[in-house]
Motif scaffolding. Sequence first.
Motif, PDB file in Angstrom:
ATOM      1  N   PRO A 196       0.811  -1.234   0.000  1.00 60.87           N
ATOM      2  CA  PRO A 196       0.000   0.000   0.000  1.00 60.87           C
ATOM      3  C   PRO A 196       0.836   1.272   0.000  1.00 60.87           C
ATOM      4  CG  PRO A 196      -0.941  -1.599   1.508  1.00 60.87           C
ATOM      5  CD  PRO A 196       0.374  -2.158   1.071  1.00 60.87           C
ATOM      6  N   LEU A 200       0.751   4.457  -2.754  1.00 66.31           N
ATOM      7  CA  LEU A 200       0.686   5.865  -2.364  1.00 66.31           C
ATOM      8  C   LEU A 200       1.839   6.659  -2.958  1.00 66.31           C
ATOM      9  CD1 LEU A 200      -0.297   5.668   1.419  1.00 66.31           C
ATOM     10  CD2 LEU A 200      -1.614   6.749  -0.396  1.00 66.31           C
ATOM     11  N   ILE A 218      -4.651   9.122   0.519  1.00 65.11           N
ATOM     12  CA  ILE A 218      -5.232   7.971   1.215  1.00 65.11           C
ATOM     13  C   ILE A 218      -6.752   7.996   1.108  1.00 65.11           C
ATOM     14  CG2 ILE A 218      -5.544   6.892   3.477  1.00 65.11           C
ATOM     15  CD1 ILE A 218      -2.748   7.841   4.193  1.00 65.11           C
ATOM     16  N   TYR A 222      -8.987   5.240  -1.049  1.00 62.37           N
ATOM     17  CA  TYR A 222      -9.955   4.428  -0.300  1.00 62.37           C
ATOM     18  C   TYR A 222     -11.363   4.598  -0.877  1.00 62.37           C
ATOM     19  CZ  TYR A 222     -12.482   2.337   3.591  1.00 62.37           C
ATOM     20  OH  TYR A 222     -13.322   1.544   4.351  1.00 62.37           O
ATOM     21  N   CYS A 230      -5.780  -0.219  -2.361  1.00 66.00           N
ATOM     22  CA  CYS A 230      -4.433  -0.088  -1.785  1.00 66.00           C
ATOM     23  C   CYS A 230      -3.510  -1.206  -2.240  1.00 66.00           C
ATOM     24  CB  CYS A 230      -4.507  -0.061  -0.257  1.00 66.00           C
ATOM     25  SG  CYS A 230      -5.426   1.329   0.429  1.00 66.00           S
TER      26      CYS A 230
END
Length: 363
Positions: A196, A200, A218, A222, A230
């Motif tokens: 994850p 990012l 984030i 999501y 993720c």
Amino acid sequence: MAFESQSLKKETKYSGGGVCGDVYSMAILPKEVELEKEAAHPKFELRLQLPDLSQPLRDLSKKREVGEFLSGALAGAMTKAVLAPLETIRTRMVVGVGSRHICGSFLEVIEKQGWQGLWAGNAVNMLRIIPTQAVEFGTFECIKRAMTSTQEKWKQGESPKVQIGRVTLNFSISWISPVAVAGAAAGVVSTLLCHPLEVLKDRLTVSPEAYPSLSIAISKIYKEGGIAACYSGLSPTLIGMLPYSTCYYFMYEKVKKSYCRAKNKESLNRPEMLLIGALAGFTASTISFPLEVARKRLMVGALKGKCPPHMLAALSEVIQEEGLRGLYRGWGASCLKVMPSSGITWMFYEAWKDILLVQRHNL
């Protein structure tokens, strides 16, 4: 008269005693009131005695595994802090954003975002690399020792046997390289735990306008797909990680041992570690680079509104658009980043191991 005088003395005596009694009562009255108040409102004291963890922590810090984990974390952090601009250029070129040339991509980032743009996503990259490198190097060392120990025991006659009638089958793992197995395990374990953060980092690097901060990135990821988003691109990452990680660790260990044997040396100096580490990174990156292209396409495909369904589709898409050369688009930038990164990482890792392990055991 004498009787009256004696009576008067007695009355005076009793009267004085009464006065003294009143004074005594007044003197002790406040204490009685305090006792009554304490009885009506009792005080409770809760004392928690925490266990003394200093000695267990000291014992834990002396373990070899802890030193290896810390060495990997420190080596990764120091390497990424130095080479963040090369990571930014490499990611942009692999996913097809901006210029196709290294210098042009550098100038493009600086014109649009300033010098700070070269470190775009570096905060999350540092957060990613510290646990990733710690887990990767720690897992590699642990698995390598376990495999080597098991091979030695099996060579001494402790290997498992299967009796089928008159035929006895002896299982042997002497043909398996502990370094190769440990390298593959290190890549898989670190990927599963830290993927994850890789997602990012790529989003922040490729599209800083859509993802201006870590918290916004984030939240958006999501909302797009929940927890599954993720882990987008996990399958190709694992598939690509196996050849890369296996070759990376295998090349470094084998070349290091061969070089030391040829030069009759027990260990490498820092420049030699840098060169051999760079060679290991170059070889591993060249072998697995097409899978890296497919992985990056899947991870950031959503930004362009078209995400290939799987790795083979991503590879096919690249070949149709750019031919076979497209599978190695950005390879030069990748080598420019991977070679110094690999060399510096191994150099820092070995240096920190000397500090945290060798010197500690000599104390």
